[in-house]
Design a protein around this motif. Structure first.
Motif: not given
Lengths: 273, 333
Positions: A237, A241, B195, B197, B203, B207
């Motif tokens: 994150n 992310q 989140y 990604s 990904y 996500s």
């Protein structure tokens, strides 16, 4: 080989990491920043060889297994090769060095695969291992890992009793030591720094680094020192992310649901009409 | 007080207790490691990503076993039985738990099921127009999705990842889109699972789907009953073992069944098949969550029965139907 190790040791000393204390460092990390394999959970990729850093003279090494039995191990110079794990779960590796008026100790917890021990790791952390001891409160679970930018709780114990108002230092390879003071119950919290360098996109592309907790306490003529080292991973994150985008996507999904609601209400109005 | 003595009220109490255990169990009940002491293979969406949770959902070990163990048959020439042993143990654990509670894991214990029910209650109390039942056509269209998710996201894609055909992001693709992952972690104060990604297209896609689906589920739950449960891959897995479950729905229908339809209206999963008249038959459908609402809302004596082995736990009756209708009106006021 020995020359190389000495050079690496010197390099780490110049940075100040772990200076003046004994601590466990995984093989290949004692001069660099990386500790173990890329894979995180289940004990996969966990190191099998460690070094007792800054150990001057003989030290005793005890491996406490997940079923709480104890094995005495021998160091080769400062290196330790772990025996093949038969029981799965957390192991505690304890290094103790006693000299006149001083007791140094270092602890590290390792997760290994094997037959389940059926004993909670809280019993392993609760077990007194050294006179002065930094204890994870709690150890992270199987699928978790110590992660940068997150906070973790620990307890400091002296002779198995909480030790209040004592300074504990947190160090990593790339961040200078920060201090925290234990509360009345010996508890303290540290936030692991986001200090990874040359970050590659993708969790598996970045190996974990190491953090070191250090403390000391004088009781009468005896000085007790203790360290805890563990690997920590970068926090996706912080890099690739985005949490605000994630929250935005949830909001868009929610709006989509409201759109369906409007359509449903309209259809119901038509069918009633 | 009388209003609280219904099967639904009892179910809510058990759901709430299960929710607290599954989401916060490791903090409250015993130790941080409650999960390690239990099965780690529960047939309910109790998420392994929730580090405060009490146990694991069986879908995460299944995906990991496909990725890391079953794939070794193809990549390393591993013998079939050792490679499948983990999967067989997981399925065996699920089978034992299904034997005990059957699909009531969904209707009575699943934390995500309860989360959606709470939003439906909120929607009702906010006066939102509730969508009573989906049409039979819509239900038939939605039903295969859960099989698709189970086969591809839980089994095939993780297996292909382990063999090396796909990137690491497809190792546990179901968990990557599961709304329970976002819900259980967020309820424990951990927002890190929300989140988008940018690590790779895979990904990114997973996500994005996860976040959109979570938002959509929350909004839909305000006026549709159990929107996510209809596509949950836990249902196909439970279906594999539903015949051995001691808890079951037994119908002893009569001629009224063709015209009544109360059971279908009460069913949160819109299972039209329960309306069919049948005699002394186990009608626990693949989508049934054994919530028991069809028994509560059946106005005919002895037609719908919730049974545990040979013991009848609850049977439909005219009297209880009248009482239940009154309570339902009171709740919706």
């Amino acid at each position: 080989m020995k020359k190389g190790l000495s050079a690496l040791f010197l390099a780490s000393s110049l940075w100040g990491y772990g200076e003046g204390v004994i601590y466990w460092a995984p093989h290949m990390s004692h001069g660099g920043g990386h500790s173990q394999g890329k894979h995180g959970g289940h004990g996969m990729g966990e190191v099998t060889m460690l070094h007792a850093m800054n150990l001057d003279g003989n030290g005793s090494v005890t491996l406490i297994t997940p079923d709480l039995s104890k094995d005495d191990l021998n160091l080769t110079d400062t290196a330790l090769t772990l025996p093949k794990a038969t029981i799965g779960g957390y192991y505690a590796l304890v290094l103790t060095h006693r000299s006149e008026n001083q007791v140094d100790s270092a602890i590290r917890y390792l997760s290994q695969q094997g037959r389940p021990s059926k004993i909670s790791p809280t019993k392993l952390t609760a077990l007194p291992k050294t006179d002065l001891e930094i204890v994870p409160d709690p150890l992270h679970r199987e699928h978790d890992r110590y992660t940068a930018s997150k906070s973790y709780h620990f307890v400091l114990r002296l002779h198995n009793h909480p030790l209040a108002n004592t300074t504990v230092f947190l160090e990593t390879r790339n961040t200078p030591a920060q201090s925290v003071i234990t509360d009345a119950e010996g508890k303290f919290t540290v936030t692991l720094p986001n200090d990874f360098k040359n970050v590659q996109i993708g969790r598996s592309e970045n190996k974990p680094s190491e953090f070191l907790l250090t403390t000391q306490h004088r009781e009468g003529d005896t000085l007790y020192k203790n360290t805890l080292t563990m690997p920590y991973s970068l926090n996706p994150n912080d890099y690739w992310q985005s949490q605000p985008y994630g929250a935005g996507a949830i909001f868009i999904g929610f709006l989509g649901g409201l759109f369906f609601y409007r359509r449903h209400k309209k259809n119901q109005g038509v069918s009633r009409g | 007080m009388d209003k609280l003595l219904t099967l639904t009220a009892l179910r809510r109490v058990i759901q709430l207790t299960a929710f607290v255990f599954f989401v916060y169990g490791a903090m409250i009940f015993t130790t941080f490691y409650t999960g390690d002491k239990l099965t780690q293979s529960l047939p309910a969406l109790s998420c392994a990503y929730d580090m405060k949770g009490g146990d694991f959902c069986s879908l995460i070990p299944l995906q990991h076993q496909m990725d890391h163990r079953v794939s070794s048959i193809f990549t390393q020439g591993e013998k079939v039985l050792p490679a499948l042993m983990g999967t067989l143990i997981t399925l065996g654990t699920v089978a034992v738990l299904i034997l005990i509670l059957n699909k009531a894991f969904c209707g009575w214990l699943c934390p995500l099921g309860f989360f959606q029910d709470v939003f439906t209650m909120i929607g009702t109390k906010l006066g939102l127009t509730q969508l009573g039942s989906l049409s039979r056509e819509a239900v038939n269209k939605i039903r295969p999705i859960k099989w698709f998710i189970f086969l591809f996201l839980v089994l095939i894609l993780p297996l292909l990842t382990g063999i090396g055909f796909l990137g690491h992001e497809w190792g546990n693709p179901y968990c990557s889109i599961c709304p329970s992952r976002i819900m259980t972690t967020a309820m424990g104060g951990d927002m890190s699972q929300i989140y988008i990604s940018q690590a790779s297209w895979g990904y990114f896609a997973l996500s994005l789907i996860a976040d959109l689906m979570f938002g959509l589920m929350v909004a839909l739950a305000l006026f549709v009953r159990q929107p996510f449960c209809r596509i949950c891959p836990m249902l196909p897995m439970q279906t594999l073992f539903k015949k051995i479950g001691l808890l079951r729905l037994v119908k002893n229908g009569d001629s009224h069944c063709d015209s009544c339809g109360n059971c279908v209206k009460a069913c949160p999963m819109d299972i039209y098949e329960i309306q069919d008249s049948t005699e002394h038959k186990n009608i626990t459908h693949a989508d049934c969550t054994l919530c028991g609402r069809c028994v509560e809302f059946c106005p005919h004596d002895g037609v719908m029965n919730l049974k545990y082995g040979p013991v009848t736990l609850l049977t439909s009756s005219k009297e209880s139907f009248k009482k239940r209708i009154k309570i339902d009106k009171w709740w919706k006021e």
